[in-house]
Motif scaffolding. Structure first.
Motif, PDB file in Angstrom:
ATOM      1  N   THR A  83       0.994  -0.909  -0.305  1.00 30.53           N
ATOM      2  CA  THR A  83       0.307  -0.054   0.363  1.00 30.53           C
ATOM      3  C   THR A  83       1.162   1.364   0.126  1.00 30.53           C
ATOM      4  OG1 THR A  83      -0.350  -0.213   2.292  1.00 30.53           O
ATOM      5  CG2 THR A  83      -2.103  -1.050   0.995  1.00 30.53           C
ATOM      6  N   GLU A  84       2.152   1.219   0.096  1.00 32.20           N
ATOM      7  CA  GLU A  84       3.429   2.256  -0.356  1.00 32.20           C
ATOM      8  C   GLU A  84       2.455   2.619  -1.332  1.00 32.20           C
ATOM      9  OE1 GLU A  84       5.032  -0.902   1.702  1.00 32.20           O
ATOM     10  OE2 GLU A  84       4.418  -0.799  -0.509  1.00 32.20           O
ATOM     11  N   SER A  85       2.833   4.343  -1.309  1.00 33.85           N
ATOM     12  CA  SER A  85       2.663   5.420  -2.418  1.00 33.85           C
ATOM     13  C   SER A  85       4.017   5.692  -2.969  1.00 33.85           C
ATOM     14  CB  SER A  85       2.062   6.578  -1.856  1.00 33.85           C
ATOM     15  OG  SER A  85       3.115   7.416  -0.770  1.00 33.85           O
ATOM     16  N   GLY A  86       5.055   5.049  -2.411  1.00 35.61           N
ATOM     17  CA  GLY A  86       6.364   5.786  -3.216  1.00 35.61           C
ATOM     18  C   GLY A  86       7.711   5.493  -2.309  1.00 35.61           C
ATOM     19  N   ALA A  87       8.526   5.420  -2.781  1.00 36.61           N
ATOM     20  CA  ALA A  87      10.313   4.989  -2.016  1.00 36.61           C
ATOM     21  C   ALA A  87      10.805   6.301  -1.794  1.00 36.61           C
ATOM     22  CB  ALA A  87      10.490   3.821  -2.872  1.00 36.61           C
ATOM     23  N   LEU A  88      11.393   6.735  -1.209  1.00 35.58           N
ATOM     24  CA  LEU A  88      12.222   7.954  -0.811  1.00 35.58           C
ATOM     25  C   LEU A  88      13.842   7.387  -0.300  1.00 35.58           C
ATOM     26  CD1 LEU A  88      12.211  11.000  -0.259  1.00 35.58           C
ATOM     27  CD2 LEU A  88      11.962  11.113   2.321  1.00 35.58           C
ATOM     28  N   VAL A  89      14.285   8.289  -1.239  1.00 33.25           N
ATOM     29  CA  VAL A  89      15.832   7.494  -0.826  1.00 33.25           C
ATOM     30  C   VAL A  89      16.335   8.352  -0.064  1.00 33.25           C
ATOM     31  CG1 VAL A  89      17.894   6.312  -1.882  1.00 33.25           C
ATOM     32  CG2 VAL A  89      15.779   6.558  -2.958  1.00 33.25           C
ATOM     33  N   VAL A  90      17.223   8.022   1.102  1.00 36.29           N
ATOM     34  CA  VAL A  90      17.834   8.622   2.030  1.00 36.29           C
ATOM     35  C   VAL A  90      19.302   7.859   2.231  1.00 36.29           C
ATOM     36  CG1 VAL A  90      17.988   9.630   3.852  1.00 36.29           C
ATOM     37  CG2 VAL A  90      16.132   8.863   3.485  1.00 36.29           C
ATOM     38  N   LEU A  91      20.366   9.007   1.775  1.00 31.43           N
ATOM     39  CA  LEU A  91      21.213   8.682   2.360  1.00 31.43           C
ATOM     40  C   LEU A  91      22.712   9.918   2.042  1.00 31.43           C
ATOM     41  CD1 LEU A  91      22.802   7.800  -1.940  1.00 31.43           C
ATOM     42  CD2 LEU A  91      20.561   9.435  -1.695  1.00 31.43           C
ATOM     43  N   SER A  92      24.081   9.198   2.622  1.00 24.83           N
ATOM     44  CA  SER A  92      24.775  10.465   2.749  1.00 24.83           C
ATOM     45  C   SER A  92      25.612  10.750   1.464  1.00 24.83           C
ATOM     46  CB  SER A  92      25.810   9.893   3.797  1.00 24.83           C
ATOM     47  OG  SER A  92      26.336   8.592   2.937  1.00 24.83           O
TER      48      SER A  92
END
Length: 463
Positions: free
Chosen positions: A395-404
Motif C-alpha cells: 500500500t506504499e505510495s512511493g519510495a524515498l531514498v535517503v543517503l549520505s
C-alpha cells in the motif's frame, strides 16, 4: 574519474581525517628505515688534499683527478694496505677524486671505521703522487734524469761553434759570406726555438711537482645516509606515498559528489539536504570482523574526500526545521496519504540517523493526528548496496531514498533505483544527509538528545 583540481585544502583534509592512519604509516616507514640501517653498516668518509704546483689548466686538473681514482693508483693502494677480504675493485667503489679550486686534488676515501677511512685516503694520495711523478719522468734513473741536461750542453756548444764560424767568415765582403752568415743565424734561431719547446714540454720545467697537504683528518661522524637519515626517509616516503595514494584514489573515484549528481543517478528529484550531528555514534555494531575493527581503529571507516562543512551546524531546532521542510515538500509531491518507504543503504550511519529524524517529524506531524489522515506513514528499509532487494509494493505510495553525500558510486545508486522499480515502487524523491559539526552549548543545561538510529525492525506506523 573526478576532474576536480587538487588544492592544499584537499591535502589538509587528508591529514585531518586520516591522522591515525598517517601516523601508523609513518611509524611503519620508520621501522623499515631502521631495518635498512641494520643491513647497511655505517660508513665514514675523509679526504686528503694534494697541491699541484705550477700552472695547470682546468682540463689538466680534471685529468689528474681521473688518474687519482683510476685502477692503476687504487690497486697499488690496496696492495700497500693489504686488508684481508678487500680487493682493489672494491676499493675503487670507495675512492672518489675531484678537482678543487687552487690547483688542489681532493681524494676521498670511505670505509667502515674512521681509522680505515683515514688510512685509505692517505695511502691513495701517496700512491697518486708516486704514480704521477713516474709518468712525468721524475724518476731516480740517473741516465734519464741527465739526458735533458746533456742535450742543453750540446746546444750551447753548437751555438758557440756557430758564432766562431760566423766570425771566421768574411763579414760582408762577398755575397757568399753574407749568405753563410745568414744561414748560420737561421740555424741559431732554430736551435733556440727547439730548446724553448723542449723546456715547455718538460713537466719538471713548468710544474715543480705534487705535494700532499698533510694527513687526512679522522672523521668524527658517519657518512650519509646515516641511521637517522634512513629512519626519517622511510617515514617521509611512506607518508608521501599514502597521501599520493589518497589523491589518486580520489581522482579515480566514481562517487557522485553533489546532491544533483546523486539525484540524477537515482533518476529522481532532490527534495533537499538535511544535517545530522557529525559525531560518531555511541553504540557501534558489535561485529567480530577483524578488518572492520582495524578500519575503525585507523579511522578509515568514514570517507575523507567529502568537503567539510564551512561552518558549524545550528542547534537542534535548526536541524529539525530542515527536516520539517523536506517532509513538507514530500507531502506535496505524494498522490495520496498512504504508507511511504524510506530506503537507506546498508551501513550508511548518517542516512540512518537522517531517516530516524524524518520518522520523528512524521510522528509529530499534525496532519497524521487529524481525522483526515493527510500525512503518509514512513517505513524504513535498509538495503545492501551489493545486491539491493526492496520489499514488494503493498500500500506504499512511493519510495524515498535517503543517503549520505559522497559515499556511494553511481552504479550502486542505479542498483538501488532498479531494485525499487523491480519491487513496483516509484522513487518519489531523494534526500541527501550531511554530517556537520555541532556547536557546544554554553549554558549549563542538558544538551539535546540525539535521534536514535532506525533499522528494519523500527516502523513509523502500523501496516
Amino acid at each position: 574519474m573526478s576532474e576536480d583540481p587538487i588544492r592544499l585544502a584537499t591535502i589538509g583534509r587528508i591529514f585531518r581525517r586520516r591522522a591515525r592512519l598517517l601516523v601508523v604509516v609513518a611509524v611503519a616507514g620508520a621501522l623499515v628505515g631502521y631495518g635498512a640501517s641494520l643491513l647497511f653498516p655505517p660508513r665514514y668518509t675523509t679526504s686528503a688534499s694534494i697541491l699541484l704546483t705550477g700552472q695547470w689548466e682546468e682540463r689538466e686538473l680534471l685529468t689528474q683527478a681521473e688518474v687519482a681514482a683510476s685502477s692503476a693508483v687504487v690497486d697499488r693502494a690496496a696492495a700497500a694496505l693489504d686488508w684481508s677480504g678487500v680487493s682493489g675493485g672494491e676499493l675503487r667503489d670507495r675512492v672518489r677524486a675531484e678537482a678543487a679550486d687552487g690547483n688542489i686534488i681532493k681524494i676521498s676515501g670511505t670505509a667502515d671505521s674512521p681509522e680505515r677511512a683515514q688510512r685509505l685516503s692517505d695511502q691513495v694520495a701517496r700512491q697518486f703522487v708516486s704514480f704521477a711523478a713516474r709518468i712525468a719522468g721524475e724518476t731516480t734513473d740517473s741516465e734519464e734524469a741527465a739526458a735533458p741536461e746533456t742535450l742543453r750542453e750540446k746546444v750551447v756548444q753548437t751555438n758557440r761553434r756557430i758564432s766562431d764560424l760566423a766570425a771566421a767568415a768574411d763579414p760582408g765582403r762577398t755575397v757568399e759570406s753574407v749568405q753563410a752568415r745568414t744561414e748560420l743565424e737561421k740555424l741559431r734561431t732554430a736551435l733556440h726555438e727547439a730548446m724553448k719547446k723542449l723546456d715547455e714540454a718538460d713537466p719538471a720545467a713548468n710544474k715543480a711537482g705534487m705535494v700532499v697537504m698533510g694527513p687526512a683528518a679522522r672523521p668524527t661522524g658517519e657518512a650519509p645516509p646515516t641511521r637517522t637519515h634512513l629512519i626519517a626517509g622511510g617515514a617521509l616516503s611512506f607518508l608521501l606515498l599514502t597521501v599520493i595514494g589518497h589523491l589518486v584514489a580520489a581522482r579515480a573515484s566514481r562517487r557522485p559528489r553533489t546532491e544533483q549528481d546523486i539525484a540524477a543517478a537515482l533518476g529522481s528529484t532532490l527534495l533537499g539536504t538535511v544535517d545530522v550531528p557529525g559525531e560518531r555514534p555511541a553504540h557501534r555494531p558489535q561485529g567480530r570482523d577483524p578488518r572492520a575493527w582495524t578500519r575503525r581503529l585507523l579511522g578509515v571507516d568514514t570517507r575523507w574526500d567529502i568537503p567539510a562543512p564551512p561552518r558549524p551546524s545550528g542547534d537542534e531546532a535548526d536541524r529539525q526545521l530542515r527536516h520539517r521542510r523536506v517532509w513538507a515538500r514530500l507531502k506535496a509531491q505524494l498522490p495520496a496519504p498512504q504508507r511511504l518507504l524510506l530506503v537507506i543503504p546498508e551501513g550508511d550511519e548518517i542516512a540512518r540517523r537522517a531517516a530516524g529524524q524524518l520518522v520523528a517529524e512524521a510522528g509529530g506531524d499534525p496532519a497524521r493526528t487529524s481525522s483526515s489522515g493527510g500525512a503518509p506513514t514512513p517505513q524504513v528499509v535498509e538495503v545492501p548496496v551489493s545486491r539491493p532487494l526492496v520489499p514488494d509494493r503493498d500500500t506504499e505510495s512511493g519510495a524515498l531514498v535517503v543517503l549520505s553525500l559522497g559515499s556511494w558510486t553511481a552504479e550502486e545508486l542505479a542498483g538501488i533505483a532498479e531494485a525499487c522499480a523491480d519491487a513496483g515502487h516509484e522513487v518519489v524523491g531523494t534526500v541527501v544527509a550531511c554530517a556537520v559539526r555541532t556547536r557546544t552549548p554554553r549554558t549549563g543545561g542538558p544538551s539535546p538528545r540525539p535521534v536514535t538510529a532506525v533499522g528494519d525492525h523500527a516502523r513509523g506506523g502500523a501496516r
